[in-house]
Structures are given as C-alpha cells and as structure tokens.
Design an enzyme around this catalytic site. Sequence first.
Site, PDB file in Angstrom:
ATOM      1  N   CYS A   1       4.993 -34.964  31.586  1.00 15.82           N
ATOM      2  CA  CYS A   1       4.852 -36.120  32.464  1.00 15.82           C
ATOM      3  C   CYS A   1       5.495 -37.290  31.727  1.00 15.82           C
ATOM      4  O   CYS A   1       5.045 -37.662  30.647  1.00 15.82           O
ATOM      5  CB  CYS A   1       3.380 -36.426  32.736  1.00 15.82           C
ATOM      6  SG  CYS A   1       3.151 -38.063  33.463  1.00 15.82           S
TER       7      CYS A   1
ATOM      8  N   CYS B   1      -0.045 -42.975  32.571  1.00 18.53           N
ATOM      9  CA  CYS B   1      -0.750 -41.715  32.825  1.00 18.53           C
ATOM     10  C   CYS B   1      -2.052 -41.676  32.011  1.00 18.53           C
ATOM     11  O   CYS B   1      -2.003 -41.689  30.783  1.00 18.53           O
ATOM     12  CB  CYS B   1       0.180 -40.571  32.448  1.00 18.53           C
ATOM     13  SG  CYS B   1      -0.477 -38.955  32.811  1.00 18.53           S
TER      14      CYS B   1
ATOM     15  N   TYR C   1       0.781  -1.248   0.000  1.00 19.50           N
ATOM     16  CA  TYR C   1       0.000   0.000   0.000  1.00 19.50           C
ATOM     17  C   TYR C   1       0.805   1.286   0.000  1.00 19.50           C
ATOM     18  O   TYR C   1       0.248   2.366   0.134  1.00 19.50           O
ATOM     19  CB  TYR C   1      -0.940   0.006   1.196  1.00 19.50           C
ATOM     20  CG  TYR C   1      -0.324  -0.534   2.462  1.00 19.50           C
ATOM     21  CD1 TYR C   1       0.653   0.176   3.139  1.00 19.50           C
ATOM     22  CD2 TYR C   1      -0.703  -1.793   2.960  1.00 19.50           C
ATOM     23  CE1 TYR C   1       1.225  -0.334   4.288  1.00 19.50           C
ATOM     24  CE2 TYR C   1      -0.127  -2.312   4.102  1.00 19.50           C
ATOM     25  CZ  TYR C   1       0.836  -1.578   4.772  1.00 19.50           C
ATOM     26  OH  TYR C   1       1.414  -2.084   5.884  1.00 19.50           O
TER      27      TYR C   1
HETATM   28 ZN   LIG Z   1       1.026 -38.219  34.296  1.00 18.54          ZN
END
Ligand SMILES: [Zn+2]
Length: 664
Positions: free
Chosen positions: A420, A426, A221
């Site tokens: 983790c 888990c 522009y």
């Molecule tokens: Zn875990």
Amino acid sequence: MNIEQQIKSLRNELREHNYNYYVLDTPTISDFEFDQKLKQLQDLEKAHPEFYDANSPTLRVGGEITKNFETIPHTYRMYSLDNSYSKEDLEDWEKRIEKMVDGKVEFTCELKYDGASISLTYENGKLKKAVTRGDGFQGDDVTANVKTIRSIPLHLKGDFPSLFDIRGEIVLPFEGFAKMNTERVELGEEPYRNPRNTASGSLKLQDSSEVAKRPLDCLLYSLKGERLPIKTQFESLEKARQWGFKVPEAARLAKNLDEVLEFVNYWDVHRHKLPYETDGVVVKVNNLQQQEELGYTAKSPRWAMAYKFKAEQVSTVLNQITYQVGRTGAITPVANLVPVELAGTIVKRASLHNADQIEKLDIREGDTVFVEKGGEIIPKIIGVDFTQRDPSSNSTKYITECPECGTPLVRNEGEAQHYCPNAEGCPPQIIGRIQHFISRKAMDIEGLGGETVALLVNNGLINNYADLYLLKEEQIIPLERMAQKSAENMIKGIEASKEIPFERVLFGLGIRYVGETVAKKLAKHYKTIDALKHASEEELITVDEIGERIAQSVVSFFASEESSAIIERLKNYGVQLEISAEKLANQTNTLNGNTFVVSGVFTKVSRDELKKLIEDNGGKISSSISAKTNYVVAGDNMGPSKKTKAESLGVAIISEDDFLQMIS
Ligand SMILES: [Zn+2]
C-alpha cells in the site's frame, strides 16, 4: 618465541577454543578473551603475510567473494536414501537384507536432519574442499563459505586417515533462524520461510563474510575413503568425534529391529525439543563388510533406510482470507481457520505469504485445507482437499486495494509482496511506524506500549511520532483503561526519550532498510541529521557498508516533505538529531577525505586507538592498499608485500609519530 612460532601457537590455541565452544558446547574462556586472541593473531598475520595459512582461524570471518561456484565431481557418489513410513516397511527391509548377507545384522540409528547436504574432503588433516550434493555425481564447490562455519574443523586432531571425505548436513538452528527473521522484519524485509532453505541458500551467497554472520551449524555422520581404519558405522561416528567433528549425540547401536523401533518411537516424541529440524531416522547396517555385500541400487544404498516421521498434519476448514498491512505497507494474506489442534497447540491462523502462493495452491474460502507444522514458526497450509470442494466456489481474487485505506496496491517488479503506497494516510502504517519509534532498540519509551499507540492514533490524538511530544496528561486520562498514574508515566517517558542518542533516533525514524547497525554507521559518518539529509545517493554509497538499496531509501525518505516537516518538529522539541557536543569534542575534520591503511605493531598507541584516532579526525580506514589510499601508517613489522604495494602505487608511508603529528 619467534613470530612464526607465535602465530602457530595462537592458531592452535584458537582452534582448541573454537572446538570447545562450537563442537563441545563447553567454552573454557570468555568471548572477550577469545576476541582478544583472535585480534592478536589477525594483526600478526597482517604484518606477516609470509606465514599465510588458508585454514587459519582468522579466516572464519570470511571475506572471500565467489562469483561463480565451480562444479566439481564427487569422489564418492552421494546417494539418496530409500524412505519408509511404518514398522512394516522396516520389517520388509530387514527381511530383504538378511537374505543377502551372512551373519547377524545390527543397525546404527541416527536422526535425519533437515538441512543442506555437504561433502567435506580432508587431506592430511586439513579441510580441502566442501561440495554441495548437487545431483549426487557432482556438486558446487562452496569451500570458502563453508570455512566460516565454526563447528567445521579446519584442522583435525588425533589419528585421522591422510585422505577421506565426510558427509553431513548444514543446518540452521531454530533459535538462530528466528533471530535472523526478527532482524529482517525490523528492516522491513520479508522473513525467510524455513531453516532448511535458508541454510542451503546461505551456502550459495557470493560474499563469505555474509555467510560468516549466519548462525549455521554442521552435523557430520558418514565417512568415505579407501582403507579407512574402521569396521562399523557406529565406530566411524566415534572416530569422527575424536578427530574433532561435530557428530550428533543422538545415535544408537541397535542389536535388532525392536531396538531400532524403540529409537524411532523415542525420537518421534522427543525431537521437538532438539534445537534443529529433524524429519526422521536413518537406519544403517552397522557392519561395513555387510554394507559392501549389500551394495547399491541405481539410486540408493541397500544397507540404509530412512524412516520418515509422520509430518504433523491436520485438515480443517478455511473460513476466510484476510489481509494485514505492515509498517512498511507490505500486504500479507492470512488464512483464518476453523480452530484445530496441531502439535500440541491450537491453530487458528496460517500465513499465505503472497498472491503467488494463493494462486499456486488454488486456495479458496470454504475449502478444506491441510495444515502442517514444519520448521516454520507459523503453521503453513500445504494444500487443498479438492474432494471436499464446493463445486460452486469461485477462485480467490487477490485484493487490488488496501483493506485499511482503499488505496490501489502496487507490486514492484521482482517483489513477491504487494504494497500500500499510502504511507502517510494508511492507519496500520501510521501506527506501525510510531510503534517502531517507541520500541526498545529505538526510543525505548517507558510507560507507552504498542496497544496504547493504536489507541492514541484511533482517538485522533497522534498521527506521527512527532505528535507524541505534544501529548498532555488531560488528553490521555479520559481514554479507555487509562488512569492518572499511567498518563503521568507516559508523559515522563516521552520527555526522557529526548535524551536518547542520535543513532537510536535515526533507527527509530523507520527508514526502510536502515536497521540498528546502518543507523549507527550513518550517525557516525554524518554526525547530524541535516548532513545526512543533504547527502546524495553517490555520497551515501561511499560510506562503509551502505549499498545502493539503502542509499536510495535514505534519499527518498528525506525527499518527502512530510518526513522533513516531522524531523524539523522533532528538532524543535529537543530530540537528539546530532551527535552530542561531548562526543564531538574529541573529533575534528583534520583528516577529511583521506584514506588510511594501518599496518604493523605500534608503540605509543594501540592499533585500535590508532584507528579510532583516524576516524574521530575524519579519516577513513581501509584494510588493503589501493590507488585510493592516501597514507599507510606503518608500525614495526609491517608486511613486506604491503610495503612493495604502497611503493609501487606511490602511496605515502608514514610512521606512528608522523601520524600523531598530523592530528596534533
Ligand atoms: Zn493502506
């Protein structure tokens, strides 16, 4: 037509299609036809390096590597703009400038895009240089990367001046940004934060072919140059459009400040429908003669003013910080807020990204916080209202153990995220992996959804994806919201997934960094899971597009006894863990260990067929001749430079017939 004319005509044609597609958004041929023509041009250029053109449409795919970006001065300084935030600010500005110039003042109103500023230099209608803003006086030369952005013309059309700069913003549209993030999350990587930073980060990537893959766009522009054939800013937008630049349509000539405010008010509401991020309006004195009279302050032009839209921001109370565990074990802290309306939606949660972010904001449960909706999909917390803080509050202690399984978290050097490490025990990781396995791009199991997977895991029916294949209808029916029919469908769907080809199974295994494309490459190269399992890191790296990070991840996946046991079970249940016999029937190892370069035009087979024959018979294809090349398969019109190179390195040059003989 001779070869040179043929090349030139293809280049012109492709440029025009490129312009229609990326600038005008009105393609006139199919993607397939476009790709065919591009391929044709690529082949001709490869065979005829003497007709090289640094601005050929074939170079849009990138490939150039920049180790260090050279700093170069801007011919015209890139100023920043003064900001205004209200009608009164704009009125004050108008009063100031009216005192300084003769005659009536008109304005050009344009939207202010949130991206990475860029200055492009064109000489004789060709793109010469692309430089980042830097400090305004000098910036980085990112020409190789910028050339891959399809909406930036490499060749201009019409009555362009012989030398000028044009400025604008490189932006990442919301849609492309969201797509990039989906892919990243699939690979187990952290998503990008916002389109602007991702756009500016893209410009500094070393490999331009990586930049080419990103859906960047460029809006232009502002023209700079000596004795340009224009008198007003509005006219310069029209001219630039005629020369082939992508100039935003949302620009208006305003006869007075009232019309400016109309533009501002309109876009304050309607900007949310635009495909890009915008954060305001830029108002410029339209007449260039008047611009010159007004001149510059130490840091900005007096003839332009940015009007910033009010960021959509609200304050609310942070109830609690909770932590989510992803499929790969990555921990994401989440702010749970007292629900509040923001930009038309009710916001209850916001991402806090990681421990560093929490520390930086010094955010605590019970704090009153400011929430903003920017380019991010999820709203973000931008700060704490410290005047409202309970003096007895304590600073946030980031968790040290997994909220789901209690395992101590780890944080690898150089990574922002905590993890983790208890991948096997888990629950959210177990559920996440199975959800990935059944997802559409992997096993695509009909009759089984993400929530059902969680239900099955939580009821102790499955613990990994191999367990799916042992499920029985009578185990499923007693579960909540399960009927005979749905149980039947699920079992059928699981059974049908045994037909899913190896490459998708490999993707479904959820090996970190092994996305769809990588899974395809690995499946094609190794053909069976056992071959892949026994590949060393050094071997893996030699496979096309497989880097160290992926190689390490693959090796460590197969090193785990748990994964190996699961794979053995999948094999016994009849899941496809190798390329099917039918596919293999056309393949041999005849060319194993040999690298080929293909050059020129062939008569009995097409170039693509030739390449496929090489790969199907175990050979490797390289695009350039090096000491590692074993054979150059030369067709008609092989490039002279390739020929010289092959001869000097003692690489065997064979004909199409020789090659077909080799594999017969
Ligand atoms: Zn875990």
